[in-house]
Design a protein around this motif. Structure first.
Motif, PDB file in Angstrom:
ATOM      1  N   HIS A   1      23.415  66.961  34.978  1.00  0.00           N
ATOM      2  CA  HIS A   1      24.449  67.137  34.042  1.00  0.00           C
ATOM      3  C   HIS A   1      24.946  65.687  33.874  1.00  0.00           C
ATOM      4  N   GLY A   2      25.203  64.999  35.075  1.00  0.00           N
ATOM      5  CA  GLY A   2      25.942  63.854  35.152  1.00  0.00           C
ATOM      6  C   GLY A   2      25.183  62.589  34.275  1.00  0.00           C
ATOM      7  N   LEU A   3      23.967  62.628  34.502  1.00  0.00           N
ATOM      8  CA  LEU A   3      23.180  61.598  33.859  1.00  0.00           C
ATOM      9  C   LEU A   3      23.255  61.158  32.353  1.00  0.00           C
ATOM     10  N   GLY A   4      23.418  62.497  31.576  1.00  0.00           N
ATOM     11  CA  GLY A   4      23.655  62.406  30.069  1.00  0.00           C
ATOM     12  C   GLY A   4      24.956  61.624  29.826  1.00  0.00           C
ATOM     13  N   LYS A   5      25.851  62.244  30.704  1.00  0.00           N
ATOM     14  CA  LYS A   5      27.315  61.718  30.540  1.00  0.00           C
ATOM     15  C   LYS A   5      27.310  60.291  30.650  1.00  0.00           C
ATOM     16  N   PHE A   6      26.675  59.832  31.910  1.00  0.00           N
ATOM     17  CA  PHE A   6      26.587  58.315  32.379  1.00  0.00           C
ATOM     18  C   PHE A   6      25.945  57.355  31.120  1.00  0.00           C
TER      19      PHE A   6
ATOM     20  N   LEU B   1      28.639  57.208  28.585  1.00  0.00           N
ATOM     21  CA  LEU B   1      29.748  56.104  28.695  1.00  0.00           C
ATOM     22  C   LEU B   1      29.160  54.635  28.506  1.00  0.00           C
ATOM     23  N   PHE B   2      27.874  54.316  28.788  1.00  0.00           N
ATOM     24  CA  PHE B   2      27.621  53.004  28.586  1.00  0.00           C
ATOM     25  C   PHE B   2      26.691  52.859  27.123  1.00  0.00           C
ATOM     26  N   SER B   3      26.602  53.741  26.244  1.00  0.00           N
ATOM     27  CA  SER B   3      25.838  53.841  25.285  1.00  0.00           C
ATOM     28  C   SER B   3      26.338  52.559  24.346  1.00  0.00           C
ATOM     29  N   GLY B   4      27.676  52.273  24.220  1.00  0.00           N
ATOM     30  CA  GLY B   4      28.139  51.432  23.401  1.00  0.00           C
ATOM     31  C   GLY B   4      28.511  52.098  22.262  1.00  0.00           C
TER      32      GLY B   4
ATOM     33  N   VAL C   1      44.067  62.446  30.238  1.00  0.00           N
ATOM     34  CA  VAL C   1      44.019  61.032  30.503  1.00  0.00           C
ATOM     35  C   VAL C   1      43.455  60.010  29.492  1.00  0.00           C
ATOM     36  N   GLY C   2      42.826  60.691  28.448  1.00  0.00           N
ATOM     37  CA  GLY C   2      42.047  60.124  27.319  1.00  0.00           C
ATOM     38  C   GLY C   2      40.630  60.545  27.593  1.00  0.00           C
ATOM     39  N   ALA C   3      39.946  60.371  26.375  1.00  0.00           N
ATOM     40  CA  ALA C   3      38.644  60.721  26.406  1.00  0.00           C
ATOM     41  C   ALA C   3      37.733  59.787  27.501  1.00  0.00           C
ATOM     42  N   THR C   4      37.778  58.384  27.336  1.00  0.00           N
ATOM     43  CA  THR C   4      37.120  57.412  27.937  1.00  0.00           C
ATOM     44  C   THR C   4      37.366  57.776  29.482  1.00  0.00           C
ATOM     45  N   ALA C   5      38.592  58.066  29.920  1.00  0.00           N
ATOM     46  CA  ALA C   5      38.886  58.185  31.232  1.00  0.00           C
ATOM     47  C   ALA C   5      38.308  59.470  31.893  1.00  0.00           C
ATOM     48  N   SER C   6      38.597  60.617  30.960  1.00  0.00           N
ATOM     49  CA  SER C   6      38.014  61.921  31.331  1.00  0.00           C
ATOM     50  C   SER C   6      36.379  61.800  31.519  1.00  0.00           C
TER      51      SER C   6
ATOM     52  N   LEU D   1      35.620  59.857  34.687  1.00  0.00           N
ATOM     53  CA  LEU D   1      35.960  60.845  36.000  1.00  0.00           C
ATOM     54  C   LEU D   1      34.687  61.931  36.268  1.00  0.00           C
ATOM     55  N   ALA D   2      34.249  62.289  34.984  1.00  0.00           N
ATOM     56  CA  ALA D   2      33.552  63.264  34.919  1.00  0.00           C
ATOM     57  C   ALA D   2      32.128  62.386  35.709  1.00  0.00           C
ATOM     58  N   VAL D   3      31.576  61.636  35.157  1.00  0.00           N
ATOM     59  CA  VAL D   3      30.637  60.546  35.610  1.00  0.00           C
ATOM     60  C   VAL D   3      30.795  60.392  36.985  1.00  0.00           C
ATOM     61  N   PHE D   4      31.780  59.771  37.714  1.00  0.00           N
ATOM     62  CA  PHE D   4      32.106  59.631  38.672  1.00  0.00           C
ATOM     63  C   PHE D   4      31.828  60.809  39.809  1.00  0.00           C
TER      64      PHE D   4
END
Length: 141
Positions: A36-41, A44-47, A58-63, A66-69
């Motif tokens: 589940h996390g790899l797709g979110k990862f 996060l870095f797709s640009g 906390v905002g979409a990017t921070a959320s 946190l999910a990726v972490f």
């Protein structure tokens, strides 16, 4: 060894069986969450603009971060058994947020899987990694 394991062993359950069960829970629970996390990862870095829910304000990017972490880094730590109890906590929190905030209005069918994951992570946080883990290996050095 903690009190839960001592009690289980005093009732006739071998510490090897308990450690094998913990290994299975850690590896399966971590590996499944990692998928589940790899797709979110990647997201996060797709640009590309972040398209992610903000369930805790906390905002979409921070959320998403946190999910990726939790779903990538903590899942990997869980699999290898390093910092296992601490790594299980963000995973459990993430799954509780998914169940009770993200899927609050979706009914039990959508809450069931995150609650199952949360139960696994809470159990691991309480019991520990078992003897087949880096935590155990490092504690013997």
């Amino acid at each position: 060894m903690n009190a839960i394991l001592k009690k289980a062993m005093s009732s006739g359950v071998s510490s090897t069986y308990i450690s094998v069960a913990l290994l299975i829970l850690r590896v399966v629970g971590g590996a499944f969450m990692l998928t589940h996390g790899l797709g979110k990862f990647e997201a996060l870095f797709s640009g590309e603009p972040i398209q992610f829910r903000d369930p805790i304000g906390v905002g979409a990017t921070a959320s998403l971060a946190l999910a990726v972490f939790a779903e990538v880094l903590c899942a990997i730590l869980l699999i290898i058994g390093l910092g296992t109890r601490l790594a299980a906590i963000p995973l459990a929190i993430t799954m509780l947020v998914a169940a009770f905030i993200v899927h609050a209005n979706d009914g039990f069918g959508r809450q069931e899987l995150p609650l199952l994951y949360a139960a696994i992570y809470i159990s691991i946080a309480l019991i520990g990694a078992g003897k087949y883990s880096l935590d155990n290996w490092l504690s013997k050095k």
